[in-house]
Design a protein around this motif. Structure first.
Motif, PDB file in Angstrom:
ATOM      1  N   PRO A 130       0.815  -1.224   0.000  1.00  0.00           N
ATOM      2  CA  PRO A 130       0.000   0.000   0.000  1.00  0.00           C
ATOM      3  C   PRO A 130       0.846   1.271   0.000  1.00  0.00           C
ATOM      4  N   TYR A 131       1.934   1.267   0.745  1.00  0.00           N
ATOM      5  CA  TYR A 131       2.794   2.455   0.777  1.00  0.00           C
ATOM      6  C   TYR A 131       3.419   2.723  -0.586  1.00  0.00           C
ATOM      7  N   ALA A 132       3.963   1.686  -1.202  1.00  0.00           N
ATOM      8  CA  ALA A 132       4.627   1.853  -2.498  1.00  0.00           C
ATOM      9  C   ALA A 132       3.656   2.375  -3.554  1.00  0.00           C
ATOM     10  N   ASN A 133       2.432   1.894  -3.529  1.00  0.00           N
ATOM     11  CA  ASN A 133       1.456   2.280  -4.546  1.00  0.00           C
ATOM     12  C   ASN A 133       0.830   3.647  -4.280  1.00  0.00           C
ATOM     13  N   LYS A 140       7.092  -0.177  -8.099  1.00  0.00           N
ATOM     14  CA  LYS A 140       8.229  -1.085  -8.251  1.00  0.00           C
ATOM     15  C   LYS A 140       9.167  -1.064  -7.054  1.00  0.00           C
ATOM     16  N   SER A 141       9.001  -0.085  -6.163  1.00  0.00           N
ATOM     17  CA  SER A 141       9.868  -0.025  -4.991  1.00  0.00           C
ATOM     18  C   SER A 141       9.544  -1.116  -3.977  1.00  0.00           C
ATOM     19  N   ILE A 142       8.491  -1.888  -4.200  1.00  0.00           N
ATOM     20  CA  ILE A 142       8.114  -2.977  -3.288  1.00  0.00           C
ATOM     21  C   ILE A 142       9.249  -3.988  -3.133  1.00  0.00           C
ATOM     22  N   TYR A 143      10.029  -4.177  -4.202  1.00  0.00           N
ATOM     23  CA  TYR A 143      11.120  -5.154  -4.149  1.00  0.00           C
ATOM     24  C   TYR A 143      12.210  -4.721  -3.161  1.00  0.00           C
ATOM     25  N   THR A 144      12.583  -3.434  -3.210  1.00  0.00           N
ATOM     26  CA  THR A 144      13.622  -2.958  -2.300  1.00  0.00           C
ATOM     27  C   THR A 144      13.124  -2.932  -0.854  1.00  0.00           C
ATOM     28  N   ILE A 145      11.843  -2.636  -0.664  1.00  0.00           N
ATOM     29  CA  ILE A 145      11.288  -2.631   0.697  1.00  0.00           C
ATOM     30  C   ILE A 145      11.356  -4.022   1.316  1.00  0.00           C
ATOM     31  N   LEU A 146      10.944  -5.036   0.547  1.00  0.00           N
ATOM     32  CA  LEU A 146      10.955  -6.408   1.068  1.00  0.00           C
ATOM     33  C   LEU A 146      12.377  -6.910   1.315  1.00  0.00           C
ATOM     34  N   ALA A 147      13.318  -6.454   0.496  1.00  0.00           N
ATOM     35  CA  ALA A 147      14.712  -6.863   0.704  1.00  0.00           C
ATOM     36  C   ALA A 147      15.297  -6.234   1.963  1.00  0.00           C
ATOM     37  N   LEU A 148      14.831  -5.037   2.314  1.00  0.00           N
ATOM     38  CA  LEU A 148      15.357  -4.330   3.480  1.00  0.00           C
ATOM     39  C   LEU A 148      14.688  -4.766   4.783  1.00  0.00           C
ATOM     40  N   ALA A 149      13.453  -5.252   4.705  1.00  0.00           N
ATOM     41  CA  ALA A 149      12.641  -5.524   5.900  1.00  0.00           C
ATOM     42  C   ALA A 149      13.337  -6.387   6.957  1.00  0.00           C
ATOM     43  N   PRO A 150      14.013  -7.502   6.611  1.00  0.00           N
ATOM     44  CA  PRO A 150      14.630  -8.335   7.669  1.00  0.00           C
ATOM     45  C   PRO A 150      15.689  -7.615   8.488  1.00  0.00           C
ATOM     46  N   SER A 151      16.282  -6.570   7.917  1.00  0.00           N
ATOM     47  CA  SER A 151      17.328  -5.852   8.653  1.00  0.00           C
ATOM     48  C   SER A 151      16.766  -5.188   9.907  1.00  0.00           C
ATOM     49  N   ILE A 152      15.465  -4.874   9.921  1.00  0.00           N
ATOM     50  CA  ILE A 152      14.856  -4.254  11.093  1.00  0.00           C
ATOM     51  C   ILE A 152      14.933  -5.206  12.289  1.00  0.00           C
ATOM     52  N   PHE A 153      14.635  -6.472  12.044  1.00  0.00           N
ATOM     53  CA  PHE A 153      14.655  -7.467  13.118  1.00  0.00           C
ATOM     54  C   PHE A 153      16.058  -7.604  13.702  1.00  0.00           C
ATOM     55  N   PHE A 154      17.054  -7.758  12.833  1.00  0.00           N
ATOM     56  CA  PHE A 154      18.420  -7.958  13.318  1.00  0.00           C
ATOM     57  C   PHE A 154      19.003  -6.680  13.921  1.00  0.00           C
ATOM     58  N   SER A 155      18.556  -5.522  13.444  1.00  0.00           N
ATOM     59  CA  SER A 155      18.996  -4.259  14.048  1.00  0.00           C
ATOM     60  C   SER A 155      18.496  -4.141  15.479  1.00  0.00           C
ATOM     61  N   ILE A 225      14.834  -3.347 -15.171  1.00  0.00           N
ATOM     62  CA  ILE A 225      16.049  -3.835 -14.516  1.00  0.00           C
ATOM     63  C   ILE A 225      16.351  -3.086 -13.222  1.00  0.00           C
ATOM     64  N   TYR A 226      16.193  -1.759 -13.218  1.00  0.00           N
ATOM     65  CA  TYR A 226      16.568  -0.958 -12.058  1.00  0.00           C
ATOM     66  C   TYR A 226      15.913  -1.402 -10.745  1.00  0.00           C
ATOM     67  N   PRO A 227      14.606  -1.657 -10.708  1.00  0.00           N
ATOM     68  CA  PRO A 227      13.999  -2.073  -9.434  1.00  0.00           C
ATOM     69  C   PRO A 227      14.570  -3.392  -8.897  1.00  0.00           C
ATOM     70  N   ILE A 228      14.847  -4.346  -9.812  1.00  0.00           N
ATOM     71  CA  ILE A 228      15.391  -5.638  -9.389  1.00  0.00           C
ATOM     72  C   ILE A 228      16.825  -5.478  -8.889  1.00  0.00           C
ATOM     73  N   THR A 229      17.612  -4.716  -9.612  1.00  0.00           N
ATOM     74  CA  THR A 229      19.000  -4.493  -9.216  1.00  0.00           C
ATOM     75  C   THR A 229      19.077  -3.751  -7.881  1.00  0.00           C
ATOM     76  N   SER A 230      18.184  -2.779  -7.698  1.00  0.00           N
ATOM     77  CA  SER A 230      18.152  -2.039  -6.436  1.00  0.00           C
ATOM     78  C   SER A 230      17.818  -2.962  -5.277  1.00  0.00           C
ATOM     79  N   ALA A 231      16.893  -3.881  -5.494  1.00  0.00           N
ATOM     80  CA  ALA A 231      16.517  -4.831  -4.439  1.00  0.00           C
ATOM     81  C   ALA A 231      17.680  -5.760  -4.102  1.00  0.00           C
ATOM     82  N   CYS A 232      18.398  -6.206  -5.118  1.00  0.00           N
ATOM     83  CA  CYS A 232      19.568  -7.068  -4.878  1.00  0.00           C
ATOM     84  C   CYS A 232      20.627  -6.322  -4.078  1.00  0.00           C
ATOM     85  N   ALA A 233      20.842  -5.049  -4.420  1.00  0.00           N
ATOM     86  CA  ALA A 233      21.802  -4.250  -3.667  1.00  0.00           C
ATOM     87  C   ALA A 233      21.353  -4.071  -2.226  1.00  0.00           C
ATOM     88  N   MET A 234      20.043  -3.942  -2.028  1.00  0.00           N
ATOM     89  CA  MET A 234      19.507  -3.746  -0.684  1.00  0.00           C
ATOM     90  C   MET A 234      19.723  -4.968   0.203  1.00  0.00           C
TER      91      MET A 234
END
Length: 567
Positions: A130-133, A140-155, A225-234
């Motif tokens: 909902p936030y991304a849309n 397309k930013s949904i991919y980077t958000i999901l890639a970053l989400a687990p870092s909150i738990f470990f932080s 390509i950019y959204p997928i690559t950004s998610a991989c970097a995240m």
């Protein structure tokens, strides 16, 4: 309340060197450690973000920044409220010699931080789409958000160990774990970004499709390509958070296991105390996080009111991703602007146990300690701001002229404005940390709420204007953080009766920074026609640093006595 069964201090507290150090010197030592780590982390982050931007461009950075903006409130809660409460409680009971209570807090905090991490992760996963849309206008930013989400738990898990060590004025766990996180983020982020970019581009070249999607043009291919690559970097950020957590946990266990009593403890009352003590901090942190979230989200939202054609003409870009691109320009400018607040924040974080202990013990030099903290905060803020104003084009050109010349052209004006308005943006965090460390967390809530409202209003007034657009963010940030800085200093003054010397804290450093700016600018303009750009930059930087330092000494902003206390 538990009563300490042992009052024996650990070896590093009873050593001669430790006892000879005043609280102010211990604070300065801790601040230096954290400041050094912050500088290292920021250098690593720059090394990471600059080639990353070269891979994915400003548009890809836009996706990256959308994810950070969405997850930041949860991260701020994990790294702010509960850790600050734990740090202060540990420092209070350490001053009393109650190690049994500290052990109970240690046990209770592990449970609390685990629960907070799980809740944060769940909320992000549920609300990401909902936030991304709807808010970011960037599905397309949904991919980077999901890639970053687990870092909150470990932080969250990592923050538990960091905060415990900080209660002893030990910043090594924080400093080293931050550095490990940054290194892992850089190494794995760049590696995954490069591998994913190469593979996806190869797929497009060979088959004319990307992930099964038929592509008609190069622009369309990059848009996929950019959204997928950004998610991989995240994913590198998430890997870094795991590595940081592992180190902080091992460090805390090895360093503090033997100094805590072996007695069994019931952590229920400590858990309740931690929650009760955190209540005001949580409220303040939630409001602070929501304020920053509202500010950045309103920037994204207000950009959507600008004419796409007007933005395309101003930024010389065509395509459907113009709004994400402009927000990416904002993110690139923030990379350099945030160097100043990040360095200054080290003073604020280190101030928590020092100010708290000084106030609890009723030390006569409490006012002097607080004045020194604010003075050096301002010195670093205005000095860094002056450097950004002088060298904004050099910074952008050095890193982006070879691969993304459009970033140099489009981010310069915004970065200059960020330099001009750096003082309140950087110093506000110190005022907040000091107020919270003194137990006035609830009083810091209203300033954040008012600041957020003002920033959002200014964003709607300024950013929706086609000619101003993203430049308006610098003005709204300046006004908003100025409100926070002034308001919190008033809170501290009224509650503690401390006397702030405004001449020493603000006026003298600002004069030194202004004189240094104009001196360097004049010399730079006089030699720029006879030397190469790189030589002009080097000489100008030396003049800026030297002139600022000399002016600080001549105007007695930095005394020899204070310099000796750093030894």
């Amino acid at each position: 309340m538990f009563k300490g069964s042992t009052n024996v201090l650990p070896d590093f507290f009873i050593s001669g060197d430790f006892l000879k150090k005043s609280l102010k010197e211990r604070y300065i030592t801790s601040a230096i450690i954290l400041l050094a780590a912050t500088i290292i982390v920021k250098i690593i982050s720059a090394v990471y973000k600059i080639p990353l931007t070269n891979y994915i461009g400003a548009t890809g950075r836009g996706y990256f920044s959308v994810a950070y903006n969405f997850c930041m409130p949860f991260h701020a809660l994990a790294m702010g409220a509960f850790p600050l409460a734990l740090t202060r409680l540990v420092s209070i009971y350490e001053a009393k010699g109650d190690r049994l209570r500290i052990k109970a807090l240690r046990k209770a905090s592990k449970k609390l931080f685990f629960i907070v991490g799980i809740i944060g992760l769940a909320v992000i996963m549920i609300t990401a789409k909902p936030y991304a849309n709807l808010i970011a206008s960037s599905p397309k930013s949904i991919y980077t958000i999901l890639a970053l989400a687990p870092s909150i738990f470990f932080s969250c898990l990592c923050a538990c160990h960091r905060a415990f060590a900080e209660g002893f004025l030990d910043m090594k766990a924080t400093a080293i774990s931050q550095t490990i996180e940054a290194l892992c983020k850089m190494i794995f982020g760049l590696l995954l970004a490069r591998l994913s970019m190469s593979w996806l581009c190869e797929c497009y070249i060979q088959s004319g499709s990307v992930l099964g999607i038929r592509i008609q043009s190069d622009e369309e291919a990059l848009s996929v390509i950019y959204p997928i690559t950004s998610a991989c970097a995240m994913l590198g950020v998430t890997i870094g958070s795991i590595a940081g957590y592992i180190f902080a946990g091992v460090y805390a266990r090895i360093k503090y296991y033997n100094i805590l009593p072996r007695d069994r403890v019931n952590s229920k009352s400590a858990y309740s105390e931690l929650l009760t003590f955190s209540a005001g901090l949580v409220g303040a942190t939630v409001v602070q996080s929501l304020a920053n979230f509202a500010d950045t989200s309103s920037i994204q939202y207000c950009l959507s009111f600008c004419s796409a054609d007007a933005l395309s003409a101003q930024y010389a870009l065509t395509g459907d991703d113009i709004y994400t691109y402009v927000f990416g320009i904002y993110a690139v400018a923030l990379d350099f602007k945030n160097l100043v607040p990040a360095a200054v924040m080290a003073l604020g974080v280190s101030a928590v146990p020092a100010v708290s202990t000084a106030f609890e013990n009723g030390q006569e030099r409490f006012s002097q300690l607080l004045t020194s903290i604010f003075k050096y905060t301002v010195i670093m803020s205005v000095g860094g701001g002056a450097a950004i104003c002088l060298f904004y084009n050099d910074f952008l050109s050095i890193f982006y002229s070879g691969s993304n010349d459009d970033i140099v052209k489009n981010a310069g004006r915004l970065l200059f404005l960020f330099g001009m308005t750096s003082l309140p943006c950087a110093a506000a965090s110190t005022s907040v940390y000091c107020a919270q460390s003194l137990g006035y967390s609830k009083q810091t809530i209203l300033p954040f709420a008012v600041s957020a409202l003002v920033r959002v209003i200014l964003n709607f007034v300024l950013i929706t204007n086609d000619d101003i657009n993203i430049l308006g963010s610098a003005v709204s940030n300046f006004v908003g953080f100025l409100i926070i800085l002034i308001w919190n200093m008033i809170i501290i003054k009224r509650k503690t009766r401390v006397k702030f010397n405004l001449l020493e804290i603000f006026i003298k450093p600002i004069i030194c920074a202004a004189l240094s700016y104009f001196t360097t600018s004049s010399i730079r303009n006089s030699i720029c026609f006879s030397m190469s750009d790189i030589l002009v930059f080097i000489l100008s930087a030396m003049v800026c640093l030297l002139s600022f330092g000399v002016l600080l000494v001549l105007m007695n902003c930095v005394s020899l006595k204070e310099i000796k206390s750093l030894k």
